[in-house]
Design a protein around this motif. Structure first.
Motif, short mmCIF file in Angstrom:
data_model
loop_
_atom_site.label_atom_id
_atom_site.label_comp_id
_atom_site.label_asym_id
_atom_site.label_seq_id
_atom_site.Cartn_x
_atom_site.Cartn_y
_atom_site.Cartn_z
N ASN A 16 -26.52 10.12 34.63
CA ASN A 16 -26.24 10.01 36.07
C ASN A 16 -25.21 11.01 36.58
OD1 ASN A 16 -28.06 7.93 36.37
ND2 ASN A 16 -26.54 6.35 35.90
N GLU A 17 -24.57 11.74 35.66
CA GLU A 17 -23.60 12.74 36.08
C GLU A 17 -24.31 13.97 36.63
OE1 GLU A 17 -19.99 13.00 33.29
OE2 GLU A 17 -21.70 12.60 32.00
N GLN A 22 -22.10 17.15 32.89
CA GLN A 22 -22.72 16.81 31.62
C GLN A 22 -22.73 18.04 30.70
OE1 GLN A 22 -26.59 15.01 31.83
NE2 GLN A 22 -26.60 14.55 29.65
N GLY A 23 -22.97 19.20 31.26
CA GLY A 23 -22.93 20.43 30.47
C GLY A 23 -21.56 20.65 29.85
N GLU A 25 -19.42 18.30 29.05
CA GLU A 25 -19.27 17.30 27.98
C GLU A 25 -20.02 17.74 26.72
OE1 GLU A 25 -20.57 13.56 29.53
OE2 GLU A 25 -18.79 13.32 30.78
N ILE A 26 -21.23 18.26 26.88
CA ILE A 26 -22.01 18.73 25.72
C ILE A 26 -21.30 19.92 25.08
CG2 ILE A 26 -24.20 19.74 24.98
CD1 ILE A 26 -25.51 18.21 27.35
N LEU A 27 -20.83 20.83 25.91
CA LEU A 27 -20.09 21.99 25.42
C LEU A 27 -18.86 21.55 24.62
CD1 LEU A 27 -19.64 25.05 25.35
CD2 LEU A 27 -18.42 24.80 27.51
N ASP A 28 -18.14 20.56 25.12
CA ASP A 28 -16.96 20.06 24.43
C ASP A 28 -17.34 19.54 23.04
OD1 ASP A 28 -14.06 19.38 24.55
OD2 ASP A 28 -14.86 17.35 24.26
N LYS A 29 -18.44 18.81 22.92
CA LYS A 29 -18.90 18.31 21.62
C LYS A 29 -19.22 19.47 20.67
CE LYS A 29 -21.20 14.39 23.69
NZ LYS A 29 -22.51 13.79 23.96
N HIS A 61 -30.10 23.72 32.82
CA HIS A 61 -30.58 22.35 33.01
C HIS A 61 -31.85 22.33 33.83
CE1 HIS A 61 -29.36 22.06 37.26
NE2 HIS A 61 -28.36 22.83 36.89
N THR A 62 -32.58 21.23 33.67
CA THR A 62 -33.73 20.92 34.50
C THR A 62 -33.41 19.57 35.14
OG1 THR A 62 -34.87 19.65 32.78
CG2 THR A 62 -35.29 22.04 32.86
#
Length: 168
Positions: A16-17, A22-23, A25-29, A61-62
């Protein structure tokens, strides 16, 4: 997280972000997996993201997915849902060689999607903007033509193609 030729990447279903958050957050991981916990994300004048730890990043992203990549070399990544070719888009954004390549392919929708993701990933690699897409002719004489870079097509998700390109 997955790895292809020194490029670490991750694909997640959109939540929902916003795709941007969200990108991040994924990058941080991805970065934490590389033991990089203290970093700053910056942006070039053309809004190409970078971090200050000698790592290169790219995000795409899509409507349904977000994909991020991290590498020691400059990179660009793009994701697209495979669809039918779009003659109007091809007329304005594809070279004659690129249009011929798509039109002569057995699966013109897939060929269209591959050419588009390659062009967009190449733009991101170079830090250009989408308006510069006509400057990128990725097909010459019915063959992919990319100099000084390596490219990879990834089909980890049904009906989607991801293209990642890195500097040599």
């Amino acid at each position: 997280m997955k790895n292809i030729e020194g490029i670490k990447y991750s694909i997640e279903k959109r939540n929902n972000e916003t795709a941007h958050l969200q990108g991040i957050e994924i990058l941080d991981k991805l970065l934490r997996n590389e033991n990089i916990c203290d970093y700053t994300i910056g942006y070039t004048n053309n809004l190409k993201p970078f971090i200050d730890n000698n790592k290169y990043i790219s995000v795409s992203h899509t409507e349904e997915y977000v994909v991020c990549a991290v590498s020691d070399k400059n990179i660009g990544i793009d994701i697209i849902k495979i669809r039918e070719k779009d003659d109007k888009v091809m007329k304005y954004f594809f070279s004659k060689d690129e249009r011929n390549y798509v039109n002569s392919s057995e699966d013109s929708g897939k060929a269209f999607s591959y050419v588009w993701t390659l062009k967009e990933a190449f733009i991101k690699l170079n830090g250009d903007k989408l308006k510069d897409i006509n400057n990128y002719n990725v097909i010459i004489d019915n063959k992919i033509n990319i100099e000084n870079a390596s490219y990879y097509f990834i089909e980890d998700i049904k009906d989607y193609v991801i293209c990642v390109i890195k500097s040599n």
